[in-house]
Design a protein around this motif. Sequence first.
Motif, mmCIF file in Angstrom:
data_model
loop_
_atom_site.group_PDB
_atom_site.id
_atom_site.type_symbol
_atom_site.label_atom_id
_atom_site.label_comp_id
_atom_site.label_asym_id
_atom_site.label_seq_id
_atom_site.Cartn_x
_atom_site.Cartn_y
_atom_site.Cartn_z
ATOM 1 N N LYS A 261 19.390 -20.462 -13.156
ATOM 2 C CA LYS A 261 18.979 -20.381 -11.742
ATOM 3 C C LYS A 261 18.243 -19.068 -11.519
ATOM 4 O O LYS A 261 18.540 -18.089 -12.198
ATOM 5 C CB LYS A 261 20.210 -20.442 -10.820
ATOM 6 C CG LYS A 261 21.105 -21.649 -11.022
ATOM 7 C CD LYS A 261 20.565 -22.889 -10.360
ATOM 8 C CE LYS A 261 21.466 -24.081 -10.664
ATOM 9 N NZ LYS A 261 21.046 -25.324 -10.045
ATOM 10 N N LYS B 230 16.260 -22.330 -10.106
ATOM 11 C CA LYS B 230 15.750 -23.375 -10.983
ATOM 12 C C LYS B 230 14.240 -23.354 -11.105
ATOM 13 O O LYS B 230 13.707 -23.846 -12.085
ATOM 14 C CB LYS B 230 16.296 -24.741 -10.623
ATOM 15 C CG LYS B 230 16.271 -25.171 -9.205
ATOM 16 C CD LYS B 230 17.095 -26.478 -9.151
ATOM 17 C CE LYS B 230 17.198 -27.073 -7.797
ATOM 18 N NZ LYS B 230 18.020 -28.279 -7.836
ATOM 19 N N ASP C 269 16.959 -26.788 -15.682
ATOM 20 C CA ASP C 269 17.323 -27.652 -14.559
ATOM 21 C C ASP C 269 16.395 -28.867 -14.506
ATOM 22 O O ASP C 269 15.403 -28.951 -15.239
ATOM 23 C CB ASP C 269 17.312 -26.858 -13.250
ATOM 24 C CG ASP C 269 18.466 -27.269 -12.349
ATOM 25 O OD1 ASP C 269 18.888 -28.436 -12.432
ATOM 26 O OD2 ASP C 269 18.942 -26.438 -11.565
ATOM 27 N N GLU C 270 16.738 -29.801 -13.613
ATOM 28 C CA GLU C 270 16.050 -31.091 -13.632
ATOM 29 C C GLU C 270 14.558 -30.991 -13.344
ATOM 30 O O GLU C 270 13.775 -31.792 -13.839
ATOM 31 C CB GLU C 270 16.707 -32.074 -12.639
ATOM 32 C CG GLU C 270 16.562 -31.762 -11.154
ATOM 33 C CD GLU C 270 17.532 -30.712 -10.645
ATOM 34 O OE1 GLU C 270 18.471 -30.372 -11.385
ATOM 35 O OE2 GLU C 270 17.342 -30.228 -9.511
ATOM 36 N N HIS D 115 19.946 -35.559 -18.078
ATOM 37 C CA HIS D 115 20.220 -35.157 -16.691
ATOM 38 C C HIS D 115 19.922 -36.372 -15.814
ATOM 39 O O HIS D 115 18.852 -36.952 -15.924
ATOM 40 C CB HIS D 115 19.321 -33.970 -16.323
ATOM 41 C CG HIS D 115 19.694 -33.331 -15.034
ATOM 42 N ND1 HIS D 115 20.174 -32.049 -14.958
ATOM 43 C CD2 HIS D 115 19.679 -33.804 -13.772
ATOM 44 C CE1 HIS D 115 20.423 -31.748 -13.693
ATOM 45 N NE2 HIS D 115 20.138 -32.805 -12.952
HETATM 46 MG MG LIG Z 1 20.008 -29.015 -10.857
#
Ligand SMILES: [Mg+2]
Length: 488
Positions: free
Chosen positions: A180, A182, A208-209, A298
């Motif tokens: 983070k 992100k 992250d996504e 994810h």
């Molecule tokens: Mg996320």
Amino acid sequence: MGNMTEATQITDARKRYSAGVLKYAQMGYWDADYQPRHTDVLALFRITPQDGVDPIEAAAAVAGESSTATWTVVWTDRLTACDMYRAKAYRVDPVPNNPGQYFCYVAYDLSLFEEGSITNVAASIIGNVFSFKPLKAARLEDMKFPVAYVKTFAGPPTGIVVERERLDKFGRPLLGATTKPKLGLSGRNYGRVVYEGLKGGLDFMKDDENINSQPFMHWRDRFLFVMDAVNKASAATGEVKGSYLNVTAGTMEEMYRRAEFARSLGSVVIMVDLVVGYTGIQSLSHWCRQNDMILHLHRAGHGTYTRQKTHGVSFRVIAKWMRLAGVDHIHAGTAVGKLEGDPLTVQGYYNVCRDTRTVVDLPRGLHFDQDWGALRKVMPVASGGIHAGQMHQLLDLFGDDVVLQFGGGTIGHPQGIQAGATANRVALEAMVLARNEGRDIRAEGPEILREAARWCTPLAAALQTWGEVSFDYAPTDTSDYLPTASVA
Ligand SMILES: [Mg+2]
Ligand SMILES: O=C(COP(=O)(O)O)[C@H](O)[C@H](O)COP(=O)(O)O
């Protein structure tokens, strides 16, 4: 239930195949006497028929539209083995305590599906029926796949057992963190976060996504700085470390390019988002199998269709599809964190990922037995608003074969990222030790954490910062079958 005259298949061939419109039940898509065969694919739908629509006819329509039927009789049926190809709705039960909703069971002959293709399964089972006008809403609750079909899939390329052997980590959950913020970090700063998290005691860091290849950090820069961090943290700690390099991209060719680069840098793991689609996931799974790579999935986007009970696809079905498609990790919920998740329902998803054989467990949402045909096991990932103060709950709910991922709960630590990671590692090891010594961690968890914090300043600070944080909202996706004492 329903009008049994209308719900009866017309067997006279002249009447059955003369041009015109018949009810789906009359066309043969409802058979109350049907005994599912051990080679059939089974699906359980929750349907909410429009007012005045007979639930049996609605169930027959679902069977029809997800197999061979259209809205009118077609004579070309007779050019095929249509009696076999027609899916059969064979059971309709009112949903307990939900007037107007019905669980309908449908059986499909094995020959309706292409070997080894989740995309093909999805195109049939969720192809048309969810927009069907006679239904107000429809939800695919659960599926059962015969072993004959399971064996047409390669399944997870690595699996829990081999992943642990490659990482040389046993007897405890794995620990991770989502980097983070992100979006927005440069490659160098991103790599610093990864190093700190791994050096402080985590096994994995994670993209992250939505981090792909944006102007502020192109993917090659991220991969280079992340792998530099992974190598330095491994050297400093003597442990195998990894960071899920997200290879999600706009084309398959680009995803392969990114995966190849991750391999060339020595990464043990790559990551992909559910939004790339089932074919993309299966292709990457095969690539991972050939390249000794762990595949982290994810589940970006799933909440748009999994969360509401009356319409969409249950995540337990997605979890089953993904075990067949072949992922090694799947985000499966935390129950206690910031995102949707009823504890029993979430445990049901975990069972799907990790069982050799899944058994019917209605309070956990599992409506079918499922023999996994020796497919490898998927490591579930608990992620989303969790922190060290919940360690006893997480270990109690999910056991050892899980990755516990604390993003904000590592990086937001008041003493820094390494301290955040150390707090989580110490909390985890203290809890595993207490459990192994026979203590009741569910009841004594807070006390066990306080004891460990006496010797670990980072854990004391984590508990002081987040210890009281909880997300107590009513879950949306719960079972309609209450637990009995024996399964609770
Ligand atoms: Mg996320
Ligand atoms: O970024 C995070 C968690 O960050 P943090 O730990 O800071 O909350 C993940 O995207 C979510 O866990 C996904 O949810 P799910 O795992 O349910 O798919």
